[in-house]
Write an enzyme that holds these catalytic residues in place. Sequence first.
Site, PDB file in Angstrom:
ATOM      1  N   HIS B  12       0.822  -1.224   0.000  1.00 46.22           N
ATOM      2  CA  HIS B  12       0.000   0.000   0.000  1.00 46.22           C
ATOM      3  C   HIS B  12       0.859   1.279   0.000  1.00 46.22           C
ATOM      4  O   HIS B  12       0.519   2.264   0.645  1.00 46.22           O
ATOM      5  CB  HIS B  12      -1.004  -0.025   1.158  1.00 46.22           C
ATOM      6  CG  HIS B  12      -0.402  -0.122   2.537  1.00 46.22           C
ATOM      7  ND1 HIS B  12      -0.988  -0.814   3.568  1.00 46.22           N
ATOM      8  CD2 HIS B  12       0.732   0.398   3.053  1.00 46.22           C
ATOM      9  CE1 HIS B  12      -0.248  -0.706   4.659  1.00 46.22           C
ATOM     10  NE2 HIS B  12       0.797   0.025   4.380  1.00 46.22           N
ATOM     11  N   HIS B  59      -0.682   5.080   9.569  1.00 49.08           N
ATOM     12  CA  HIS B  59       0.709   5.563   9.617  1.00 49.08           C
ATOM     13  C   HIS B  59       0.764   6.895  10.352  1.00 49.08           C
ATOM     14  O   HIS B  59       0.981   7.930   9.748  1.00 49.08           O
ATOM     15  CB  HIS B  59       1.256   5.740   8.203  1.00 49.08           C
ATOM     16  CG  HIS B  59       1.195   4.499   7.375  1.00 49.08           C
ATOM     17  ND1 HIS B  59       0.032   4.038   6.812  1.00 49.08           N
ATOM     18  CD2 HIS B  59       2.155   3.623   7.007  1.00 49.08           C
ATOM     19  CE1 HIS B  59       0.290   2.917   6.130  1.00 49.08           C
ATOM     20  NE2 HIS B  59       1.560   2.645   6.235  1.00 49.08           N
ATOM     21  N   HIS B 193      10.836  -3.770   2.803  1.00 50.99           N
ATOM     22  CA  HIS B 193      11.241  -2.367   2.719  1.00 50.99           C
ATOM     23  C   HIS B 193      11.726  -1.869   4.077  1.00 50.99           C
ATOM     24  O   HIS B 193      11.306  -2.369   5.107  1.00 50.99           O
ATOM     25  CB  HIS B 193      10.140  -1.458   2.176  1.00 50.99           C
ATOM     26  CG  HIS B 193       8.893  -1.286   3.001  1.00 50.99           C
ATOM     27  ND1 HIS B 193       8.109  -2.330   3.447  1.00 50.99           N
ATOM     28  CD2 HIS B 193       8.271  -0.171   3.456  1.00 50.99           C
ATOM     29  CE1 HIS B 193       7.063  -1.856   4.116  1.00 50.99           C
ATOM     30  NE2 HIS B 193       7.151  -0.540   4.154  1.00 50.99           N
ATOM     31  N   GLU B 240       5.322  -5.200   8.366  1.00 52.74           N
ATOM     32  CA  GLU B 240       3.903  -5.015   8.004  1.00 52.74           C
ATOM     33  C   GLU B 240       3.273  -6.294   7.463  1.00 52.74           C
ATOM     34  O   GLU B 240       2.059  -6.462   7.499  1.00 52.74           O
ATOM     35  CB  GLU B 240       3.762  -3.941   6.910  1.00 52.74           C
ATOM     36  CG  GLU B 240       3.994  -2.538   7.386  1.00 52.74           C
ATOM     37  CD  GLU B 240       3.840  -1.517   6.257  1.00 52.74           C
ATOM     38  OE1 GLU B 240       3.844  -0.332   6.574  1.00 52.74           O
ATOM     39  OE2 GLU B 240       3.727  -1.894   5.064  1.00 52.74           O
TER      40      GLU B 240
END
Lengths: 147, 285
Positions: B12, B59, B193, B240
């Site tokens: 996302h 976030h 990431h 995540e």
Amino acid sequence: MALDKPYLDIPGTTIFDTEQSRKGYHLNQFCMSLMKAENRERFKANERAYLDEWPMTEEQKQAVLARDLNWCIQTGGNIYFLAKIGATDGKSFQQMAGSMTGMSEDEYREMMIKGGRSPEGNRYLGEDGDAQPHRQPQGNSHQVKES
Amino acid sequence: MAYISASVYTSHVPAIGAALDQGKTEEPYWQPLFKGYEFSKQWMQEAKPDVIILVYNDHATAFSLQMIPTFAIGTAAEFRPADEGWGPRPVPMVQGHPELASHIAQSVILQDFDLTIVNEMDVDHGLTVPLSLMCGQPEAWPCPVIPFAVNVVQYPVPRGQRCFQLGQAIRRALDEYDEDLNVQIWGTGGMTHQLQGPRAGLINKQWDSNFLDKLIDDPESVAAIPHIEYVREAGSEGIELVMWLIARGAMSDVAGGAKPRVRHRFYHVPASNTAVGHLILENAH
């Protein structure tokens, strides 16, 4: 007995655990305040005065003023909160992430296009990958000239 | 009774939303990424879900450090796309499904998962970017969405095993729902990431590929991956991926049913700082 923190031996990485979160609470909440347009304006008009409204440590304020994200993280900042400073400055997430490596924006972008940073040598402290402490900062402008 | 017809997995990355909103999808940098979702948009039109349970993380948008719920379910009638500092994304309002959401909350809490019930919150790119990737740029989203937020910002995040079990609890909750509803469950975020420190930019294609293989065929083994492996191999933000296990745990095979059918698999590096992974798994009917 101390908590087990097996992630402390990963190079170039600070895990935002409960201890970091406790240290960085006001720093991160300051960042959060930049979600409001009027706060962004007030911060930009006088950064020091705005920071002084927050019960942050002097070191945290200096780290923000210097826009040194590694320093911010060391004092308890979290990247998703620090990103609000970047948004205030008009920076993309890639520019912010790149700034922590020492690479130029183009160098970092090029590294990502070529498939990103390899995990080889970057899993444990003491290996020889490009994220290891003895190889910082990265990027051509920091390379020691061979004499 | 409500049933899970399919699960969808996708990254996302916020830059994907920005590329879409600014009309950059045909640029050479972005074109291969959006091509990977062409099938998915077509598939969505045929799948016609009644409700999507969308597992994502906030976030530092709706939740600051003031309160940090590990699992939060949105029970409101609607959710506004958030202003994350660049102005809100120009995407439709998200319509919720308060009846099913509160049913899930009640059932799942009684199965010992202590959800936080959220009646007011804005939703950030974690929720709206997957909708854009799967649905394109419609006037309105095709169906109601139940936001299901997981803390993956402050460590420790919930363990993969716990997420996998939560998915199973959600599936049981749907079994107890009176109305016939075709429900999809989406797990979002990842893949490898790292956004912080001198190790920023880490990508581990081999690890990602193995994760996708195992998520399809042997999800129990993925659920057993400890936090330290995510952080070391997938990057600090790669953790995540535990959210994908909530969606996977809700599939029929985990409860003794048939193996799901893989309708689509896609992987691309990079989108900004991130490796993008995407899967569509359908339950047998």
